[in-house]
Design a protein around this motif. Sequence first.
Motif, PDB file in Angstrom:
ATOM      1  N   GLU A  95       0.841  -1.214   0.000  1.00 14.14           N
ATOM      2  CA  GLU A  95       0.000   0.000   0.000  1.00 14.14           C
ATOM      3  C   GLU A  95       0.871   1.256   0.000  1.00 14.14           C
ATOM      4  O   GLU A  95       0.567   2.241  -0.667  1.00 14.14           O
ATOM      5  CB  GLU A  95      -0.929  -0.002   1.213  1.00 14.14           C
ATOM      6  CG  GLU A  95      -1.820   1.189   1.262  1.00 14.14           C
ATOM      7  CD  GLU A  95      -3.290   0.854   1.155  1.00 14.14           C
ATOM      8  OE1 GLU A  95      -4.079   1.790   1.278  1.00 14.14           O
ATOM      9  OE2 GLU A  95      -3.649  -0.306   0.960  1.00 14.14           O
ATOM     10  N   ARG A  96       1.978   1.211   0.734  1.00 11.19           N
ATOM     11  CA  ARG A  96       2.915   2.337   0.776  1.00 11.19           C
ATOM     12  C   ARG A  96       3.482   2.600  -0.623  1.00 11.19           C
ATOM     13  O   ARG A  96       3.565   3.747  -1.065  1.00 11.19           O
ATOM     14  CB  ARG A  96       4.036   2.003   1.769  1.00 11.19           C
ATOM     15  CG  ARG A  96       5.013   3.100   2.033  1.00 11.19           C
ATOM     16  CD  ARG A  96       6.052   2.687   3.071  1.00 11.19           C
ATOM     17  NE  ARG A  96       5.524   2.896   4.405  1.00 11.19           N
ATOM     18  CZ  ARG A  96       5.407   1.949   5.346  1.00 11.19           C
ATOM     19  NH1 ARG A  96       5.786   0.721   5.101  1.00 11.19           N
ATOM     20  NH2 ARG A  96       4.926   2.228   6.528  1.00 11.19           N
ATOM     21  N   GLU A  97       3.862   1.534  -1.334  1.00  8.70           N
ATOM     22  CA  GLU A  97       4.399   1.670  -2.688  1.00  8.70           C
ATOM     23  C   GLU A  97       3.346   2.223  -3.651  1.00  8.70           C
ATOM     24  O   GLU A  97       3.650   3.078  -4.479  1.00  8.70           O
ATOM     25  CB  GLU A  97       4.914   0.319  -3.188  1.00  8.70           C
ATOM     26  CG  GLU A  97       6.161  -0.142  -2.471  1.00  8.70           C
ATOM     27  CD  GLU A  97       6.494  -1.613  -2.729  1.00  8.70           C
ATOM     28  OE1 GLU A  97       5.798  -2.264  -3.553  1.00  8.70           O
ATOM     29  OE2 GLU A  97       7.445  -2.106  -2.106  1.00  8.70           O
ATOM     30  N   CYS A  98       2.119   1.740  -3.540  1.00 10.88           N
ATOM     31  CA  CYS A  98       1.036   2.238  -4.408  1.00 10.88           C
ATOM     32  C   CYS A  98       0.788   3.719  -4.169  1.00 10.88           C
ATOM     33  O   CYS A  98       0.597   4.485  -5.126  1.00 10.88           O
ATOM     34  CB  CYS A  98      -0.244   1.439  -4.177  1.00 10.88           C
ATOM     35  SG  CYS A  98      -0.165  -0.237  -4.822  1.00 10.88           S
ATOM     36  N   LEU A  99       0.791   4.135  -2.919  1.00 13.16           N
ATOM     37  CA  LEU A  99       0.601   5.544  -2.588  1.00 13.16           C
ATOM     38  C   LEU A  99       1.727   6.388  -3.174  1.00 13.16           C
ATOM     39  O   LEU A  99       1.489   7.443  -3.767  1.00 13.16           O
ATOM     40  CB  LEU A  99       0.524   5.728  -1.075  1.00 13.16           C
ATOM     41  CG  LEU A  99       0.371   7.144  -0.572  1.00 13.16           C
ATOM     42  CD1 LEU A  99      -0.954   7.739  -1.048  1.00 13.16           C
ATOM     43  CD2 LEU A  99       0.449   7.177   0.937  1.00 13.16           C
ATOM     44  N   MET A 100       2.957   5.904  -3.027  1.00 13.35           N
ATOM     45  CA  MET A 100       4.111   6.618  -3.565  1.00 13.35           C
ATOM     46  C   MET A 100       3.982   6.767  -5.084  1.00 13.35           C
ATOM     47  O   MET A 100       4.182   7.852  -5.634  1.00 13.35           O
ATOM     48  CB  MET A 100       5.400   5.877  -3.219  1.00 13.35           C
ATOM     49  CG  MET A 100       6.650   6.505  -3.784  1.00 13.35           C
ATOM     50  SD  MET A 100       8.103   5.476  -3.575  1.00 13.35           S
ATOM     51  CE  MET A 100       7.701   4.084  -4.599  1.00 13.35           C
ATOM     52  N   LEU A 101       3.596   5.696  -5.761  1.00  8.61           N
ATOM     53  CA  LEU A 101       3.440   5.758  -7.216  1.00  8.61           C
ATOM     54  C   LEU A 101       2.295   6.686  -7.623  1.00  8.61           C
ATOM     55  O   LEU A 101       2.405   7.410  -8.616  1.00  8.61           O
ATOM     56  CB  LEU A 101       3.226   4.356  -7.791  1.00  8.61           C
ATOM     57  CG  LEU A 101       4.468   3.464  -7.786  1.00  8.61           C
ATOM     58  CD1 LEU A 101       4.105   2.043  -8.183  1.00  8.61           C
ATOM     59  CD2 LEU A 101       5.548   4.026  -8.702  1.00  8.61           C
TER      60      LEU A 101
END
Length: 180
Positions: free
Chosen positions: A140-146
């Motif tokens: 979820e952290r990676e998706c938010l960053m992207l």
Amino acid sequence: YYDKVDLDITNKEWAKNLSFTECNLWFFPYCDNKHYIMICVNIKAERFEVLDSLRHKDFEKYYKPMAVRIVQYAINYMKTQFADKTVRWERFTWFNLEKVTQPDQISCGMYIIRWMRHWEGKYNSALTKDWKRIDLINEERECLMLDIILDEENLERERIMKEATKYCNMKNKKKDLKER
């Protein structure tokens, strides 16, 4: 630190066009010593809800004084927005969520974001579904960053994409050299 923060938004230019008369939940993230908690003003349930993914036992001593201050600013502003409605602030109670505990010491911000997306004034499955697993929190952290990087409104998007492409090309060249 927080004594120096101007929490009064009634005269802020960006707040002049806000209309909250239809909102039942107001979210106030609060950071203290690198730990985020969420204070939610739940108009419908007449509650001040504290969402804390570490469930600090010292809430009354450490967090509640600032929570009360944030709530007071919110009430002052809401009185201007809810002038046509009767909100009985004196009837509001405090609620502290006790069912969610993060599995590490660094994911509180992700919990805040998740609560802002899924909190409906009550505990629901979207808040807990596999959220004890670090890999899913990191996903979820990676998706938010992207989402942030790739958003068309991001003024740094093109520069970041060029740097990422350059980095990937460099990494691939090193990999090719090692394989030879």
